[in-house]
Design an enzyme around this catalytic site. Sequence first.
Site, PDB file in Angstrom:
ATOM      1  N   PHE A  34      39.759  38.869  40.568  1.00 19.53           N
ATOM      2  CA  PHE A  34      40.597  39.719  39.737  1.00 19.53           C
ATOM      3  C   PHE A  34      41.291  40.794  40.555  1.00 19.53           C
ATOM      4  O   PHE A  34      40.642  41.504  41.345  1.00 19.53           O
ATOM      5  CB  PHE A  34      39.760  40.435  38.660  1.00 19.53           C
ATOM      6  CG  PHE A  34      39.387  39.585  37.481  1.00 19.53           C
ATOM      7  CD1 PHE A  34      40.258  39.427  36.420  1.00 19.53           C
ATOM      8  CD2 PHE A  34      38.152  38.961  37.434  1.00 19.53           C
ATOM      9  CE1 PHE A  34      39.907  38.657  35.317  1.00 19.53           C
ATOM     10  CE2 PHE A  34      37.789  38.189  36.338  1.00 19.53           C
ATOM     11  CZ  PHE A  34      38.670  38.037  35.280  1.00 19.53           C
ATOM     12  N   ASP A  35      42.580  40.929  40.354  1.00 26.54           N
ATOM     13  CA  ASP A  35      43.274  42.136  40.758  1.00 26.54           C
ATOM     14  C   ASP A  35      42.753  43.267  39.868  1.00 26.54           C
ATOM     15  O   ASP A  35      42.176  43.016  38.806  1.00 26.54           O
ATOM     16  CB  ASP A  35      44.778  41.931  40.570  1.00 26.54           C
ATOM     17  CG  ASP A  35      45.573  43.203  40.767  1.00 26.54           C
ATOM     18  OD1 ASP A  35      45.405  43.847  41.822  1.00 26.54           O
ATOM     19  OD2 ASP A  35      46.347  43.553  39.862  1.00 26.54           O
ATOM     20  N   LEU A  36      42.990  44.514  40.268  1.00 30.31           N
ATOM     21  CA  LEU A  36      42.482  45.638  39.481  1.00 30.31           C
ATOM     22  C   LEU A  36      43.591  46.336  38.691  1.00 30.31           C
ATOM     23  O   LEU A  36      43.628  46.291  37.465  1.00 30.31           O
ATOM     24  CB  LEU A  36      41.773  46.642  40.398  1.00 30.31           C
ATOM     25  CG  LEU A  36      41.045  47.799  39.703  1.00 30.31           C
ATOM     26  CD1 LEU A  36      40.011  47.290  38.714  1.00 30.31           C
ATOM     27  CD2 LEU A  36      40.381  48.704  40.744  1.00 30.31           C
TER      28      LEU A  36
END
Length: 245
Positions: A9-11
């Site tokens: 996941f990107d944040l």
Amino acid sequence: MAVYHCVLFDLDGTLLDFGAAEHGALLETLEHFGLPATEQTEQTYRAINDGLWAALERGEIRQEKLVVRRFEKLQEELGGTQDPVQMNAYYLAQLAQRADVYPEVENTLRELAEVATLVVVSNGVEHVQLGRLERAGILPYFDGVFVSGKVGASKPSRKIFDAALHSLGIENRKKVLMVGDSLRADVSGGAAAGLDTCWCNFKDAPMPEKEKPTYTITNLEQLFEIVMEKEELANVGNPDKRHLV
């Protein structure tokens, strides 16, 4: 077994609302240093900051230089004389206190964590991103957090993806999915690292001509049908049954 055993996941812009966090942290910083905390100043800063992060993704500037240079350039625009190093340190401290989570994030992570290894792969400053994950209450869902400032490589470079997968001992990249809102950093970067990708198109942007994600979603809970097998999907939302793993 899940369709994807590992989800990266990107944040910011994917799990956390960076726009809201940036707005609050920046206004506090401007007020603290006696600079005009106006909409125009904020727009100027964002244009500078966005341009520098784009340069980072192209490999034209290093992150440690970027975070100070943005406040140097802002001073140049405003005619200010404040120390950009101090401004950046103060801004990052304020940013680390802010964890504006999108509404569906915790439920999505709770369900996916039962069937897959969840990992954060983010461009940013490590202590800031870790602080925000902790404050958001979602850090326990992740088996690893890999931030560019610590790894020494930024998305879309495959080095940060390689570092994450190597650290976790994951070899089969066909079972890994990269999820993020940035077409360049997350979609192109993930694809170049040999991963399937999922574009978080939360703002209903037009489909790109060049960067082609494997999947596109408008809500994080749509990941259930992408990541899970049918048997696992049947258990979503049922507190009395665990997913088959």
